[in-house]
Design a protein around this motif. Sequence first.
Motif, PDB file in Angstrom:
ATOM      1  N   GLY A   1       0.807  -1.211   0.000  1.00 31.36           N
ATOM      2  CA  GLY A   1       0.000   0.000   0.000  1.00 31.36           C
ATOM      3  C   GLY A   1       0.842   1.264   0.000  1.00 31.36           C
ATOM      4  N   GLY A   2       0.457   2.224  -0.838  1.00 27.88           N
ATOM      5  CA  GLY A   2       1.170   3.491  -0.930  1.00 27.88           C
ATOM      6  C   GLY A   2       2.346   3.498  -1.879  1.00 27.88           C
ATOM      7  N   CYS A   3       2.723   2.345  -2.393  1.00 26.65           N
ATOM      8  CA  CYS A   3       3.833   2.250  -3.351  1.00 26.65           C
ATOM      9  C   CYS A   3       3.300   2.399  -4.777  1.00 26.65           C
ATOM     10  CB  CYS A   3       4.539   0.894  -3.206  1.00 26.65           C
ATOM     11  SG  CYS A   3       5.215   0.569  -1.564  1.00 26.65           S
ATOM     12  N   PHE A   4       4.223   2.514  -5.730  1.00 24.64           N
ATOM     13  CA  PHE A   4       3.882   2.427  -7.146  1.00 24.64           C
ATOM     14  C   PHE A   4       4.152   1.007  -7.629  1.00 24.64           C
ATOM     15  CE2 PHE A   4       3.077   6.783  -7.469  1.00 24.64           C
ATOM     16  CZ  PHE A   4       2.748   7.136  -8.768  1.00 24.64           C
ATOM     17  N   LEU A   5       3.317   0.528  -8.516  1.00 27.04           N
ATOM     18  CA  LEU A   5       3.528  -0.777  -9.145  1.00 27.04           C
ATOM     19  C   LEU A   5       4.133  -0.569 -10.520  1.00 27.04           C
ATOM     20  CD1 LEU A   5       3.124  -3.880  -9.270  1.00 27.04           C
ATOM     21  CD2 LEU A   5       0.892  -3.418 -10.326  1.00 27.04           C
ATOM     22  N   SER A   6       5.266  -1.204 -10.775  1.00 32.91           N
ATOM     23  CA  SER A   6       5.859  -1.197 -12.112  1.00 32.91           C
ATOM     24  C   SER A   6       5.430  -2.474 -12.831  1.00 32.91           C
ATOM     25  CB  SER A   6       7.387  -1.128 -12.033  1.00 32.91           C
ATOM     26  OG  SER A   6       7.952  -1.170 -13.334  1.00 32.91           O
ATOM     27  N   ILE A   7       4.631  -2.303 -13.855  1.00 32.84           N
ATOM     28  CA  ILE A   7       4.193  -3.440 -14.663  1.00 32.84           C
ATOM     29  C   ILE A   7       5.248  -3.632 -15.742  1.00 32.84           C
ATOM     30  CG2 ILE A   7       2.341  -4.330 -16.125  1.00 32.84           C
ATOM     31  CD1 ILE A   7       0.426  -2.513 -14.505  1.00 32.84           C
ATOM     32  N   ASP A   8       6.128  -4.589 -15.512  1.00 34.33           N
ATOM     33  CA  ASP A   8       7.321  -4.783 -16.328  1.00 34.33           C
ATOM     34  C   ASP A   8       6.975  -5.653 -17.534  1.00 34.33           C
ATOM     35  OD1 ASP A   8       8.725  -3.368 -14.369  1.00 34.33           O
ATOM     36  OD2 ASP A   8       9.167  -5.189 -13.246  1.00 34.33           O
ATOM     37  N   VAL A   9       7.150  -5.078 -18.725  1.00 35.74           N
ATOM     38  CA  VAL A   9       6.674  -5.712 -19.955  1.00 35.74           C
ATOM     39  C   VAL A   9       7.848  -5.999 -20.886  1.00 35.74           C
ATOM     40  CG1 VAL A   9       5.132  -5.462 -21.949  1.00 35.74           C
ATOM     41  CG2 VAL A   9       4.489  -4.448 -19.739  1.00 35.74           C
ATOM     42  N   MET A  10       7.907  -7.236 -21.355  1.00 32.36           N
ATOM     43  CA  MET A  10       8.882  -7.632 -22.374  1.00 32.36           C
ATOM     44  C   MET A  10       8.117  -8.246 -23.539  1.00 32.36           C
ATOM     45  SD  MET A  10      12.229  -7.151 -21.753  1.00 32.36           S
ATOM     46  CE  MET A  10      13.186  -8.494 -22.431  1.00 32.36           C
ATOM     47  N   ASP A  11       8.318  -7.689 -24.728  1.00 38.38           N
ATOM     48  CA  ASP A  11       7.692  -8.223 -25.940  1.00 38.38           C
ATOM     49  C   ASP A  11       6.175  -8.370 -25.782  1.00 38.38           C
ATOM     50  OD1 ASP A  11      10.232  -8.415 -27.160  1.00 38.38           O
ATOM     51  OD2 ASP A  11      10.582 -10.329 -26.157  1.00 38.38           O
ATOM     52  N   GLY A  12       5.564  -7.361 -25.144  1.00 37.09           N
ATOM     53  CA  GLY A  12       4.113  -7.311 -25.065  1.00 37.09           C
ATOM     54  C   GLY A  12       3.480  -8.051 -23.909  1.00 37.09           C
ATOM     55  N   ARG A  13       4.282  -8.755 -23.087  1.00 34.94           N
ATOM     56  CA  ARG A  13       3.745  -9.520 -21.975  1.00 34.94           C
ATOM     57  C   ARG A  13       4.413  -9.124 -20.666  1.00 34.94           C
ATOM     58  NH1 ARG A  13      -1.051 -12.440 -22.817  1.00 34.94           N
ATOM     59  NH2 ARG A  13      -1.212 -12.629 -25.088  1.00 34.94           N
ATOM     60  N   VAL A  14       3.614  -9.135 -19.606  1.00 34.40           N
ATOM     61  CA  VAL A  14       4.130  -8.799 -18.284  1.00 34.40           C
ATOM     62  C   VAL A  14       5.025  -9.935 -17.790  1.00 34.40           C
ATOM     63  CG1 VAL A  14       3.500  -8.272 -15.895  1.00 34.40           C
ATOM     64  CG2 VAL A  14       2.088  -7.425 -17.788  1.00 34.40           C
ATOM     65  N   ILE A  15       6.204  -9.570 -17.280  1.00 40.00           N
ATOM     66  CA  ILE A  15       7.087 -10.593 -16.725  1.00 40.00           C
ATOM     67  C   ILE A  15       6.935 -10.624 -15.208  1.00 40.00           C
ATOM     68  CG2 ILE A  15       8.747 -10.558 -18.617  1.00 40.00           C
ATOM     69  CD1 ILE A  15      10.541  -8.760 -16.889  1.00 40.00           C
ATOM     70  N   PRO A  16       7.041 -11.829 -14.614  1.00 39.68           N
ATOM     71  CA  PRO A  16       7.275 -13.129 -15.248  1.00 39.68           C
ATOM     72  C   PRO A  16       6.011 -13.902 -15.584  1.00 39.68           C
ATOM     73  CG  PRO A  16       7.462 -13.388 -12.889  1.00 39.68           C
ATOM     74  CD  PRO A  16       7.110 -11.930 -13.130  1.00 39.68           C
ATOM     75  N   SER A  17       4.828 -13.324 -15.342  1.00 38.27           N
ATOM     76  CA  SER A  17       3.583 -14.088 -15.434  1.00 38.27           C
ATOM     77  C   SER A  17       3.142 -14.387 -16.853  1.00 38.27           C
ATOM     78  CB  SER A  17       2.466 -13.347 -14.703  1.00 38.27           C
ATOM     79  OG  SER A  17       2.146 -12.133 -15.377  1.00 38.27           O
ATOM     80  N   GLY A  18       3.519 -13.519 -17.809  1.00 37.28           N
ATOM     81  CA  GLY A  18       3.057 -13.687 -19.184  1.00 37.28           C
ATOM     82  C   GLY A  18       1.673 -13.130 -19.438  1.00 37.28           C
ATOM     83  N   ARG A  19       1.105 -12.418 -18.448  1.00 33.98           N
ATOM     84  CA  ARG A  19      -0.225 -11.822 -18.619  1.00 33.98           C
ATOM     85  C   ARG A  19      -0.142 -10.579 -19.501  1.00 33.98           C
ATOM     86  NH1 ARG A  19      -2.094 -10.943 -12.603  1.00 33.98           N
ATOM     87  NH2 ARG A  19      -4.093 -10.391 -13.565  1.00 33.98           N
ATOM     88  N   THR A  20      -1.311 -10.075 -19.908  1.00 33.14           N
ATOM     89  CA  THR A  20      -1.338  -8.848 -20.694  1.00 33.14           C
ATOM     90  C   THR A  20      -1.220  -7.648 -19.756  1.00 33.14           C
ATOM     91  OG1 THR A  20      -3.730  -8.522 -20.601  1.00 33.14           O
ATOM     92  CG2 THR A  20      -2.860  -9.963 -22.360  1.00 33.14           C
ATOM     93  N   PRO A  21      -0.635  -6.539 -20.216  1.00 31.55           N
ATOM     94  CA  PRO A  21      -0.569  -5.339 -19.381  1.00 31.55           C
ATOM     95  C   PRO A  21      -1.947  -4.861 -18.922  1.00 31.55           C
ATOM     96  CG  PRO A  21       0.947  -5.135 -21.224  1.00 31.55           C
ATOM     97  CD  PRO A  21       0.135  -6.362 -21.474  1.00 31.55           C
ATOM     98  N   ARG A  22      -2.936  -4.919 -19.781  1.00 32.82           N
ATOM     99  CA  ARG A  22      -4.280  -4.463 -19.400  1.00 32.82           C
ATOM    100  C   ARG A  22      -4.842  -5.302 -18.258  1.00 32.82           C
ATOM    101  NH1 ARG A  22      -8.533  -1.348 -21.209  1.00 32.82           N
ATOM    102  NH2 ARG A  22     -10.510  -2.049 -20.310  1.00 32.82           N
ATOM    103  N   ASP A  23      -4.623  -6.600 -18.306  1.00 35.72           N
ATOM    104  CA  ASP A  23      -5.115  -7.488 -17.254  1.00 35.72           C
ATOM    105  C   ASP A  23      -4.515  -7.116 -15.903  1.00 35.72           C
ATOM    106  OD1 ASP A  23      -6.381  -9.642 -16.026  1.00 35.72           O
ATOM    107  OD2 ASP A  23      -4.732 -11.012 -16.468  1.00 35.72           O
TER     108      ASP A  23
END
Length: 214
Positions: A105-127
Amino acid sequence: MDLKSGFVVHGAKGKRETYAPLDWGLAGSAEPIAYVEEMRPRNIYIADLDRIEGVGDHDDQIRRIAAITERCYVDRGCRSPADLLDDVVNVIGTETAGDDLAGYGGCFLSIDVMDGRVIPSGRTPRDVLEEADALPFAGCILLHISGVGTGCGLPDDLEDLRSAYSGRLFWGGGVAGVRHLDMLEGAGFDGAIVATGVHRGTIPLEWVREGRTC
Protein backbone atom coordinates in the motif's frame (compact mmCIF):
# COMPACT_ATOMS: atom_id res chain seq x y z
CA MET A 1 18.51 6.46 -14.10
CA ASP A 2 19.73 2.87 -14.14
CA LEU A 3 22.45 1.96 -11.64
CA LYS A 4 24.82 -0.94 -12.06
CA SER A 5 28.18 -1.66 -10.38
CA GLY A 6 28.34 1.86 -8.93
CA PHE A 7 27.64 3.76 -12.15
CA VAL A 8 24.79 5.31 -14.12
CA VAL A 9 24.48 2.99 -17.10
CA HIS A 10 22.77 3.09 -20.47
CA GLY A 11 21.41 0.14 -22.31
CA ALA A 12 18.63 -1.01 -24.56
CA LYS A 13 15.93 -3.66 -24.75
CA GLY A 14 16.54 -4.94 -21.21
CA LYS A 15 19.75 -6.76 -22.16
CA ARG A 16 21.42 -5.84 -18.88
CA GLU A 17 24.61 -7.77 -19.52
CA THR A 18 25.44 -5.18 -22.20
CA TYR A 19 24.69 -2.06 -20.09
CA ALA A 20 27.74 0.20 -19.80
CA PRO A 21 28.49 3.46 -17.96
CA LEU A 22 26.77 6.43 -19.59
CA ASP A 23 29.81 8.27 -20.97
CA TRP A 24 28.22 9.99 -23.99
CA GLY A 25 25.33 11.97 -22.52
CA LEU A 26 24.87 15.48 -21.17
CA ALA A 27 26.51 14.82 -17.80
CA GLY A 28 30.26 14.78 -17.40
CA SER A 29 30.24 11.89 -14.94
CA ALA A 30 28.54 8.51 -14.66
CA GLU A 31 29.06 8.54 -10.88
CA PRO A 32 25.47 8.69 -9.51
CA ILE A 33 25.70 11.70 -7.18
CA ALA A 34 27.76 13.80 -9.60
CA TYR A 35 25.39 12.84 -12.43
CA VAL A 36 22.29 13.97 -10.54
CA GLU A 37 23.96 17.17 -9.34
CA GLU A 38 24.78 18.07 -12.94
CA MET A 39 21.47 17.02 -14.52
CA ARG A 40 19.39 18.56 -11.68
CA PRO A 41 16.11 16.72 -12.30
CA ARG A 42 13.14 17.78 -10.22
CA ASN A 43 11.90 14.18 -9.97
CA ILE A 44 13.89 11.03 -10.63
CA TYR A 45 13.21 7.35 -11.27
CA ILE A 46 15.99 4.96 -10.27
CA ALA A 47 16.29 1.28 -11.12
CA ASP A 48 18.92 -0.42 -8.96
CA LEU A 49 19.81 -3.20 -11.38
CA ASP A 50 22.24 -4.84 -8.98
CA ARG A 51 19.60 -5.28 -6.30
CA ILE A 52 16.97 -6.32 -8.84
CA GLU A 53 19.33 -9.10 -9.89
CA GLY A 54 20.38 -9.89 -6.31
CA VAL A 55 24.07 -9.00 -6.62
CA GLY A 56 24.41 -5.87 -4.43
CA ASP A 57 22.76 -2.51 -3.94
CA HIS A 58 23.16 1.27 -4.24
CA ASP A 59 21.19 2.18 -1.12
CA ASP A 60 23.66 4.81 0.13
CA GLN A 61 23.69 6.66 -3.18
CA ILE A 62 19.91 6.41 -3.47
CA ARG A 63 19.38 7.99 -0.05
CA ARG A 64 21.67 10.87 -0.99
CA ILE A 65 19.88 11.37 -4.31
CA ALA A 66 16.49 11.33 -2.57
CA ALA A 67 17.70 14.18 -0.36
CA ILE A 68 18.47 16.43 -3.36
CA THR A 69 15.42 15.71 -5.53
CA GLU A 70 11.78 16.54 -4.92
CA ARG A 71 10.48 13.04 -5.55
CA CYS A 72 12.59 9.91 -5.92
CA TYR A 73 10.94 6.80 -7.34
CA VAL A 74 13.02 3.67 -6.72
CA ASP A 75 12.73 0.14 -8.05
CA ARG A 76 15.24 -1.87 -6.05
CA GLY A 77 13.83 -5.31 -6.69
CA CYS A 78 11.50 -5.55 -3.71
CA ARG A 79 10.56 -9.16 -3.02
CA SER A 80 8.44 -8.47 0.07
CA PRO A 81 7.18 -5.44 2.03
CA ALA A 82 10.21 -5.87 4.32
CA ASP A 83 12.40 -4.62 1.44
CA LEU A 84 10.84 -1.14 1.30
CA LEU A 85 13.21 1.82 1.64
CA ASP A 86 12.40 4.89 3.75
CA ASP A 87 12.15 8.44 2.32
CA VAL A 88 11.58 7.38 -1.31
CA VAL A 89 8.60 6.39 -3.44
CA ASN A 90 9.05 2.64 -3.55
CA VAL A 91 8.36 1.09 -6.94
CA ILE A 92 7.35 -2.56 -6.83
CA GLY A 93 8.27 -4.39 -10.02
CA THR A 94 6.29 -7.39 -11.22
CA GLU A 95 9.65 -8.88 -12.23
CA THR A 96 10.59 -9.48 -8.58
CA ALA A 97 7.56 -8.90 -6.31
CA GLY A 98 5.86 -12.28 -6.65
CA ASP A 99 2.15 -12.99 -7.00
CA ASP A 100 0.84 -11.32 -3.83
CA LEU A 101 0.76 -7.55 -4.48
CA ALA A 102 -1.71 -6.63 -1.75
CA GLY A 103 0.90 -5.74 0.89
CA TYR A 104 2.47 -2.75 -0.86
CA GLY A 105 0.00 0.00 0.00
CA GLY A 106 1.17 3.49 -0.93
CA CYS A 107 3.83 2.25 -3.35
CA PHE A 108 3.88 2.43 -7.15
CA LEU A 109 3.53 -0.78 -9.15
CA SER A 110 5.86 -1.20 -12.11
CA ILE A 111 4.19 -3.44 -14.66
CA ASP A 112 7.32 -4.78 -16.33
CA VAL A 113 6.67 -5.71 -19.95
CA MET A 114 8.88 -7.63 -22.37
CA ASP A 115 7.69 -8.22 -25.94
CA GLY A 116 4.11 -7.31 -25.06
CA ARG A 117 3.75 -9.52 -21.97
CA VAL A 118 4.13 -8.80 -18.28
CA ILE A 119 7.09 -10.59 -16.72
CA PRO A 120 7.28 -13.13 -15.25
CA SER A 121 3.58 -14.09 -15.43
CA GLY A 122 3.06 -13.69 -19.18
CA ARG A 123 -0.22 -11.82 -18.62
CA THR A 124 -1.34 -8.85 -20.69
CA PRO A 125 -0.57 -5.34 -19.38
CA ARG A 126 -4.28 -4.46 -19.40
CA ASP A 127 -5.12 -7.49 -17.25
CA VAL A 128 -2.55 -6.49 -14.62
CA LEU A 129 -3.70 -2.85 -14.71
CA GLU A 130 -7.28 -3.92 -14.04
CA GLU A 131 -6.12 -6.03 -11.08
CA ALA A 132 -3.99 -3.17 -9.74
CA ASP A 133 -6.99 -0.84 -9.84
CA ALA A 134 -8.46 -2.75 -6.87
CA LEU A 135 -5.20 -2.66 -4.86
CA PRO A 136 -3.91 0.17 -2.62
CA PHE A 137 -1.12 1.41 -4.89
CA ALA A 138 -0.41 5.13 -5.20
CA GLY A 139 -0.03 4.64 -8.95
CA CYS A 140 1.36 2.40 -11.68
CA ILE A 141 4.13 2.51 -14.25
CA LEU A 142 3.78 0.69 -17.56
CA LEU A 143 7.46 -0.08 -18.14
CA HIS A 144 8.15 -1.52 -21.58
CA ILE A 145 11.60 -2.91 -20.88
CA SER A 146 12.06 -4.09 -24.44
CA GLY A 147 11.67 -0.47 -25.59
CA VAL A 148 14.04 1.12 -23.07
CA GLY A 149 16.91 3.01 -24.70
CA THR A 150 15.63 2.41 -28.22
CA GLY A 151 13.36 5.36 -29.00
CA CYS A 152 11.12 2.82 -30.71
CA GLY A 153 7.93 4.76 -30.12
CA LEU A 154 4.57 3.97 -28.55
CA PRO A 155 1.85 1.40 -29.23
CA ASP A 156 -1.52 2.17 -30.78
CA ASP A 157 -3.57 1.16 -27.72
CA LEU A 158 -2.50 3.90 -25.28
CA GLU A 159 -6.06 5.06 -24.59
CA ASP A 160 -7.27 1.49 -24.06
CA LEU A 161 -4.48 0.85 -21.56
CA ARG A 162 -5.20 4.12 -19.77
CA SER A 163 -8.86 3.22 -19.42
CA ALA A 164 -7.95 0.06 -17.47
CA TYR A 165 -6.58 1.96 -14.46
CA SER A 166 -8.18 4.87 -12.60
CA GLY A 167 -5.13 6.07 -10.63
CA ARG A 168 -1.92 7.85 -11.58
CA LEU A 169 -0.26 6.13 -14.52
CA PHE A 170 3.21 6.69 -15.96
CA TRP A 171 4.81 5.27 -19.09
CA GLY A 172 8.40 4.10 -19.55
CA GLY A 173 10.25 2.79 -22.61
CA GLY A 174 10.56 3.97 -26.19
CA VAL A 175 9.82 7.68 -25.59
CA ALA A 176 11.95 9.26 -28.32
CA GLY A 177 10.91 12.90 -28.16
CA VAL A 178 8.36 15.60 -27.47
CA ARG A 179 5.81 14.15 -29.88
CA HIS A 180 5.63 10.98 -27.82
CA LEU A 181 5.18 12.97 -24.62
CA ASP A 182 2.30 14.82 -26.30
CA MET A 183 0.76 11.47 -27.28
CA LEU A 184 0.97 10.19 -23.72
CA GLU A 185 -0.54 13.37 -22.32
CA GLY A 186 -3.32 13.22 -24.89
CA ALA A 187 -4.10 9.64 -23.88
CA GLY A 188 -4.39 10.69 -20.25
CA PHE A 189 -1.08 9.48 -18.83
CA ASP A 190 0.23 11.43 -15.85
CA GLY A 191 3.94 11.28 -16.70
CA ALA A 192 6.75 9.48 -18.45
CA ILE A 193 10.14 8.05 -17.59
CA VAL A 194 12.71 9.51 -19.97
CA ALA A 195 16.48 9.33 -20.29
CA THR A 196 17.84 8.52 -23.74
CA GLY A 197 15.77 11.23 -25.43
CA VAL A 198 17.10 13.82 -23.00
CA HIS A 199 20.72 12.87 -23.65
CA ARG A 200 20.13 12.86 -27.42
CA GLY A 201 18.58 16.32 -27.27
CA THR A 202 15.08 15.37 -28.47
CA ILE A 203 13.54 16.07 -25.05
CA PRO A 204 14.62 19.37 -23.45
CA LEU A 205 16.70 18.96 -20.32
CA GLU A 206 14.91 21.99 -18.91
CA TRP A 207 11.65 20.04 -18.97
CA VAL A 208 13.21 17.42 -16.70
CA ARG A 209 14.46 20.14 -14.38
CA GLU A 210 10.96 21.65 -14.25
CA GLY A 211 9.30 18.27 -13.77
CA ARG A 212 7.03 18.90 -16.72
CA THR A 213 4.39 16.20 -17.36
CA CYS A 214 5.59 14.30 -14.25
